[in-house]
Design a protein around this motif. Structure first.
Motif, PDB file in Angstrom:
ATOM      1  N   ASN A   1      -1.416   8.084   4.269  1.00  0.00           N
ATOM      2  CA  ASN A   1      -1.375   7.606   5.646  1.00  0.00           C
ATOM      3  C   ASN A   1      -0.269   8.336   6.407  1.00  0.00           C
TER       4      ASN A   1
ATOM      5  N   THR B   1       0.820  -1.205   0.000  1.00  0.00           N
ATOM      6  CA  THR B   1       0.000   0.000   0.000  1.00  0.00           C
ATOM      7  C   THR B   1       0.856   1.259   0.000  1.00  0.00           C
ATOM      8  N   SER B   2       1.904   1.291   0.833  1.00  0.00           N
ATOM      9  CA  SER B   2       2.783   2.468   0.866  1.00  0.00           C
ATOM     10  C   SER B   2       3.577   2.578  -0.430  1.00  0.00           C
TER      11      SER B   2
ATOM     12  N   TYR C   1       9.067   3.344   5.104  1.00  0.00           N
ATOM     13  CA  TYR C   1       8.153   3.236   3.974  1.00  0.00           C
ATOM     14  C   TYR C   1       8.697   3.876   2.697  1.00  0.00           C
TER      15      TYR C   1
ATOM     16  N   TYR D   1       3.265   6.988   7.010  1.00  0.00           N
ATOM     17  CA  TYR D   1       4.229   6.863   5.919  1.00  0.00           C
ATOM     18  C   TYR D   1       5.364   7.885   6.024  1.00  0.00           C
TER      19      TYR D   1
ATOM     20  N   GLU E   1       1.425   4.080  -3.108  1.00  0.00           N
ATOM     21  CA  GLU E   1       1.292   5.531  -2.948  1.00  0.00           C
ATOM     22  C   GLU E   1       2.527   6.256  -3.470  1.00  0.00           C
TER      23      GLU E   1
ATOM     24  N   LYS F   1       2.136  13.939   7.769  1.00  0.00           N
ATOM     25  CA  LYS F   1       1.353  14.463   8.891  1.00  0.00           C
ATOM     26  C   LYS F   1       0.863  15.885   8.648  1.00  0.00           C
TER      27      LYS F   1
END
Length: 906
Positions: free
Chosen positions: A887, A843-844, A895, A890, A847, A878
C-alpha cells in the motif's frame, strides 16, 4: 492519595523497631544453670546489667570472658552465645550475631533443648530478614525452602511448615511465646517480600497464640495493611493509565479499605500499649499512626484532631523514654515528619516544610545525637548525626552540616557494618561541598564513594519481588545523575587536564550504564537479569575487535534536571560527549532544556501515532530532533564508516523511534540499521545460523476482553501467520482458542523454538502487573508467565534467539512503561526481540513482518539490517511496482517507524 510510586515498604527503614526488638527482651535473659564457679556466674549477671544499662561493649567483654569457662558445658555456653548475639546486634555487628546464634543453636542441640533451638531459629531469621535475606529467614521459620527455581512468592505460599522449622518446633513443645514470635517474624518477612495477603494471614494466626504479643502483632498487621493499600493504589493508577476503568474503581476502593484497617490496628496497638505502660511499643504505634495520617491527608484516614494529639503524645513519650533505639529513631522520625511527604527517604532532598517548628526539630535531633553517644551504637550514631547534618545542610550552614555528616560517616564506616546508611552520608557530604566554591572535585570524590557503596549493596537491598522495590526514583537515580552531572560540569569548566578527560568520560559512561541497569532491575523487581550481565565495563566491551562491534556506533543519552547529554562511543576510539543544543539559538539559549526536549519528543511521537490519518507526513519536528541529537556527530558516523547505530536511551527518549529522524533528505533508517538496548553489558551480540530454525507462532484473530478492557480482532493475522509458516516449514502454530498460557507452556516443554512470534495485542503497563499479551478465550499471558516459560530454557544451547511482538500498546506518556518493552527480552533471557512502540494497523504490520522474516532468513544480513530493509521497502512504497502489493500509504513513518530491534542486533 500517596505519590504514584511511593515505596511500598522501607526494607532499610529508618525506624528499625521491628517485631523482634521487643521479642528479644521477652526472651531475655537466659540464666546459666550450670555455672562452674560463682565468679563466672557473676560475669554473666554483670553482662546482663551492662546490657540493660546500654553498655553493650562491656556486656560483650564480660560474656566473652565467661565463655572460656563453658567449653565443656554446651547448655551454659548456649545461653551466653544467645545473649552475646543480642549485644552484637545492638552494636551493628550482624555477622558476629549470626555466628553467635548459630553456635547457640548447635549448643542447644547438643544439650537436647529443642525448644530453645526453635527460638534461636526465630532470632536468627530476624537477623537475616534485617540484612535483606528473606529466603534464609523463611527457611529457618517455616522450613528449608532453598529451591532456586521457585520465586519468593511461591515459597511464601507453602501451605505447611516443615517439622524442623521454628514454627513447628514451638507448636510441638506448646511454646506459645515462641510460636507467636516465629509467626510474627514470618509475617514481617512475608510483608518485606510483598506477599501482603500471606503476611496478614500469618500475623492473624500469631495474634491468637500469645496475647502478651498482641501490641506488637497489631502494629505489624497495621504495616501489612498499609503496604497492601499502597500497592493497590499504585495498581489503581496503572489501571487508570491503561484505561481499565472497572479495575481502577475496584482497586481504589480496596486501597481505601486497607488504609482504614491499618489505621484501626495502629490505633489499637498504641491504645493497648498505653494501658500496659509499654512506652517503647506505644511510640511505635503512634509514629505509624502519624505517618499514615501524613501520607493520606487527601483522603482523611485520620482526622486533624487525632493526628495532632498523636504528635503531642509522641513528643511527651520521647522525653520519658530511656536512651534507646526506640527513643533515637522516634525522635528522628518526628523531626522529619512532613505535612505532604515529597519522597520516601527524608535525607535525599530538603523538605519544603516540616510539621514541627524548627526549634522542636532541632531539639529532637540534638536529643537523638546525645542519646546515641551514650549508647555507643554505630548505627544510631550514624543516623542521628546524619539527620542533624541534613538539618543544617538544608539551612545552608555548611560547616556545621559537614561536621555532623562526617561524624555520621565515621560511625557508619566502622567495620563497614552500616553500609546501608554510609552511602547516604557520603552523598550528603558531596551535596554540602557542592554548595561551596572550588570544592567540586572533593564533592565528586564523596559522590563516587556513595555510588560505589550503593552499587555494592544494591542487590542486597533490592527485594526479589516486583511489588516491593528499593526506591529507584528517590535514591538511585538522583545519586547516579548527580555524580554524572558533576563530572560533566567539571569537564566543561576546563578544570580537568586533557590527559584526564578520557578517564572522566569513562567514569561518566560507567555511572550512566549502572543507572540504566538499576532502573531495569527496579522495574522488574528482581535480579535474574544479572545472570546475563557482563563483568566487563562498556568501554572494555568496545575494545573487542570482533565482528559484533565492527562498523557500529553507540549513542547513549542521559537526562538531567535542566539538560540532556549524548555520548558517542565507537570501538577503540575515545568517547565523545555533547549537550543537546539548538543550532538556531545563540548564547545561553542554545542549550536545550529537559522540559523543552520532553515536549518536543511528545509532539514528535503524537505526530507519528496520528500520522496514518495524514496523506503526507510533515517531517519538520523529525528534522529538528535530528539536528539536536544526530547532526553534532555526523562527521564521526558517516554511512561510509558506520552501518549500524545502537541507541542506549534514558527516560522519555526510550519512547522515540529513532528510525524516523529526518536529515532533510532521508530518514535515519535509510542510512543506518538501528537497534536499541537497555545496556551493552546486558547484550551479547553474536551471529547465529538462521538457515534451519524452528518457529513457534502464536496469534489471535478474534476480539478479546481482558480486565474489562476491549481489544479489537486482528483480521490480518492469518495472512501474517501463513507467511511466517511458509518461511519456517518446521513450525508449530497456536491460534485463537489454542493460544492459551497452558498450551504455550506445554509446547515449549516439548521442544525448543529459536523463534517465538506472537501476533497479538501486547500491553506494557506502568507496572509489570499490567504488562501482558492477549491470548485466546479472553485470557492473558502475563509477563511473569512469559518469563517463567522462557527462562526455563536458558541453560540450553539452542534457547530462544528471537522473540517478536507485533501489536504492542504502551501507556502513553509514562516512560516506565517502555521499560517493559525494552526490558522484556533481557528479562526472559531472549537474545533479540522485535516489537512495536505502539499499536498500528495489523495489515501494515503484517506486510512489514513478512519482509523482515524473509530478510532474517538471509544469513548474510543482521537482524537490524533485516528490519532496516523491511522499513526502507515501505518508505519506497510509492516507487514499488504494483506487483509488490505494498500500500502506497505505508511510506508514512506512522506505519514502519514504531517497530524496533531490542538486544542482539546481529
Amino acid at each position: 492519595m500517596t505519590q504514584r510510586y511511593q515505596k511500598l515498604h522501607r526494607q532499610r527503614k529508618l525506624i528499625k523497631f521491628l517485631f523482634l526488638v521487643t521479642l528479644s527482651i521477652c526472651f531475655m535473659f537466659g540464666q546459666v544453670g550450670f555455672a562452674q564457679t560463682p565468679n563466672v556466674n557473676m560475669l554473666v549477671e554483670q553482662g546482663i546489667k551492662d546490657y540493660q544499662a546500654g553498655n553493650f561493649f562491656d556486656a560483650i567483654k564480660n560474656w566473652q570472658t565467661a565463655l572460656n569457662q563453658y567449653k565443656s558445658n554446651p547448655a551454659s555456653a548456649a545461653v551466653v552465645h544467645e545473649n552475646l548475639a543480642r549485644a552484637y546486634e545492638q552494636v551493628g555487628e550482624n555477622q558476629l550475631a549470626i555466628n553467635s546464634l548459630s553456635t547457640a543453636m548447635r549448643d542447644y542441640q547438643a544439650a537436647e533443648d529443642t525448644q530453645q533451638v526453635g527460638r534461636m531459629k526465630t532470632e536468627l531469621a530476624q537477623v537475616y530478614s534485617t540484612l535483606g535475606q528473606p529466603r534464609k529467614a523463611i527457611a529457618l521459620l517455616c522450613g528449608q525452602l532453598f529451591d532456586k527455581s521457585k520465586t519468593l512468592e511461591e515459597i511464601s505460599q507453602e501451605k505447611e511448615c516443615t517439622p524442623d522449622s521454628a514454627v513447628k518446633i514451638a507448636m510441638k513443645y506448646r511454646d506459645q511465646r515462641g510460636e507467636a514470635a516465629a509467626l510474627g517474624i514470618l509475617g514481617e518477612v512475608y510483608r518485606s517480600i510483598g506477599n501482603y495477603d500471606q503476611a496478614i494471614k500469618t500475623l492473624n494466626a500469631g495474634q491468637k497464640v500469645y496475647p502478651e504479643y498482641e501490641t506488637l502483632i497489631l502494629n505489624s498487621l497495621g504495616n501489612a495493611y498499609k503496604s497492601r493499600a499502597q500497592l493497590r493504589e499504585i495498581q489503581a493508577d496503572s489501571a487508570k493509565q491503561a484505561r481499565i476503568v472497572d479495575n481502577e474503581k475496584k482497586l481504589t476502593q480496596q486501597s481505601l479499605e486497607d488504609y482504614r484497617q491499618a489505621y484501626k490496628y495502629f490505633r489499637d496497638s498504641a491504645k493497648l500499649a498505653r494501658n500496659q505502660k509499654q512506652n517503647s511499643v506505644q511510640i511505635r504505634g503512634l509514629l505509624n499512626l502519624i505517618q499514615l495520617g501524613s501520607q493520606t491527608k487527601q483522603i482523611k484516614i485520620i482526622n486533624d484532631a487525632e493526628f495532632n494529639q498523636a504528635i503531642q503524645e509522641s513528643l511527651q513519650i520521647i522525653e520519658t523514654l530511656p536512651d534507646s533505639s526506640a527513643k533515637i529513631y522516634g525522635a528522628i522520625e518526628l523531626a522529619y515528619l512532613q505535612p505532604e511527604p515529597q519522597g520516601t527517604s527524608p535525607f535525599t532532598y530538603c523538605p519544603t516544610r516540616l510539621t514541627l517548628a524548627d526549634t522542636q526539630v532541632l531539639n529532637l535531633l540534638n536529643t537523638s545525637v546525645a542519646s546515641s553517644q551514650k549508647i555507643k551504637d554505630n548505627r544510631l550514631l550514624s543516623f542521628s548525626n546524619g539527620a542533624l547534618g541534613h538539618f543544617w545542610e538544608c539551612r545552608q550552614k555548611t560547616e556545621t552540616a559537614l561536621k555532623y555528616t562526617q561524624s555520621a560517616i565515621i560511625a557508619a564506616d566502622y567495620k563497614l557494618s552500616t553500609r546501608d546508611s554510609l552511602y547516604l552520608w557520603e552523598w550528603q557530604a558531596g551535596r554540602i561541598l557542592d554548595q561551596q566554591k572550588d570544592k567540586e572535585e572533593e564533592a565528586i570524590a564523596y559522590y563516587q564513594r556513595a555510588f560505589d557503596i550503593l552499587e555494592s549493596i544494591r542487590s542486597e537491598i533490592l527485594t526479589a519481588e516486583r511489588s516491593v522495590q528499593f526506591d529507584f526514583r528517590d535514591v538511585v537515580k538522583p545519586l547516579y545523575s548527580t555524580l554524572a552531572q558533576s563530572r560533566l560540569d567539571l569537564l566543561e569548566t576546563g578544570a580537568i587536564a586533557n590527559e584526564r578527560r578520557a578517564n572522566e568520560l569513562s567514569a561518566v559512561v560507567t555511572t550512566i550504564d549502572a543507572l540504566k541497569i538499576a532502573e531495569l532491575q527496579n522495574y522488574f523487581g528482581n535480579d535474574c537479569i544479572l545472570s546475563a550481565l557482563s563483568p566487563k565495563q562498556v568501554e572494555e566491551l568496545l575494545r573487542d575487535n570482533s565482528v559484533a562491534f565492527k562498523n557500529t556506533a553507540f549513542l547513549s543519552s542521559i537526562i538531567l534536571k535542566d539538560r540532556i547529554g549524548i555520548l558517542l562511543q565507537l570501538p577503540n576510539q575515545a568517547t565523545q560527549f555533547q549537550w543537546i543544543e539548538d543550532p538556531n539559538q545563540q548564547g545561553n539559549n542554545k542549550r536545550v532544556s529537559s522540559a523543552t526536549l520532553r515536549q518536543k519528543i511528545a509532539e514528535f511521537r503524537a505526530g507519528l501515532v496520528k500520522g496514518k490519518e495524514e496523506i503526507n507526513y510533515d517531517p519538520t519536528i523529525a528534522a529538528q530532533l535530528y539536528d539536536w541529537i544526530i547532526r553534532p556527530f555526523a562527521q564521526e558516523i558517516t554511512p561510509e564508516k558506520v552501518k549500524t547505530l545502537v541507541f542506549i536511551q534514558d527516560g522519555f527518549l526510550r519512547s522515540v523511534p529513532m528510525a524516523a529522524l529526518y536529515d532533510g533528505k532521508k530518514y535515519l533508517v535509510e542510512n543506518y540499521a538501528i537497534a536499541t538496548t537497555p545496556s551493552l553489558r546486558l547484550t551479547a551480540p553474536k551471529t547465529r545460523d538462521r538457515s534451519i530454525q524452528k518457529a513457534l507462532i502464536l496469534g489471535l484473530t478474534t476480539p478479546a476482553t481482558i480486565d474489562g478492557k476491549n481489544f479489537d480482532g486482528l483480521s490480518a493475522v492469518p495472512s501474517e501467520v501463513d507467511a511466517i509458516k511458509s518461511l519456517f516449514p518446521n513450525h508449530i502454530d497456536l491460534i485463537d482458542h489454542n493460544f492459551i498460557p497452558e498450551k504455550f507452556q506445554q509446547t515449549l516443554n516439548k521442544t525448543i523454538y529459536p523463534v517465538v512470534h506472537i501476533a497479538s495485542h501486547a500491553q506494557f503497563g506502568v507496572i509489570p502487573e499490567d504488562t501482558f499479551i492477549v491470548a485466546g478465550n479472553n485470557q492473558k499471558l502475563t509477563i511473569n508467565e512469559l518469563e517463567k516459560s522462557l527462562q526455563s530454557l536458558n541453560t540450553k544451547s539452542d534457547s530462544v534467539e528471537l522473540l517478536a511482538l507485533t501489536a504492542c500498546e504502551t501507556a502513553v506518556g509514562d516512560e516506565r512503561s517502555t521499560l517493559g518493552l525494552a526490558g522484556v527480552a533481557m528479562q526472559v533471557g531472549v537474545k533479540s526481540a522485535i516489537a512495536s512502540l505502539w499499536s498500528v494497523t495489523d495489515t501494515s504490520t503484517s506486510e512489514l513482518v513478512k519482509t523482515f522474516y524473509t530478510n532474517y532468513r538471509n544469513t548474510g544480513m543482521s537482524i537490524a539490517q533485516a528490519l532496516q530493509q523491511a522499513q526502507i521497502k515501505m518508505i519506497n512504497a510509492k516507487q514499488l511496482p504494483a506487483s509488490e502489493g505494498v500500500n502506497i500509504a505505508y511510506n508514512n513513518p506512522a506505519y514502519w517507524a514504531p517497530m524496533i530491534v531490542i538486544g542482539n542486533w546481529l
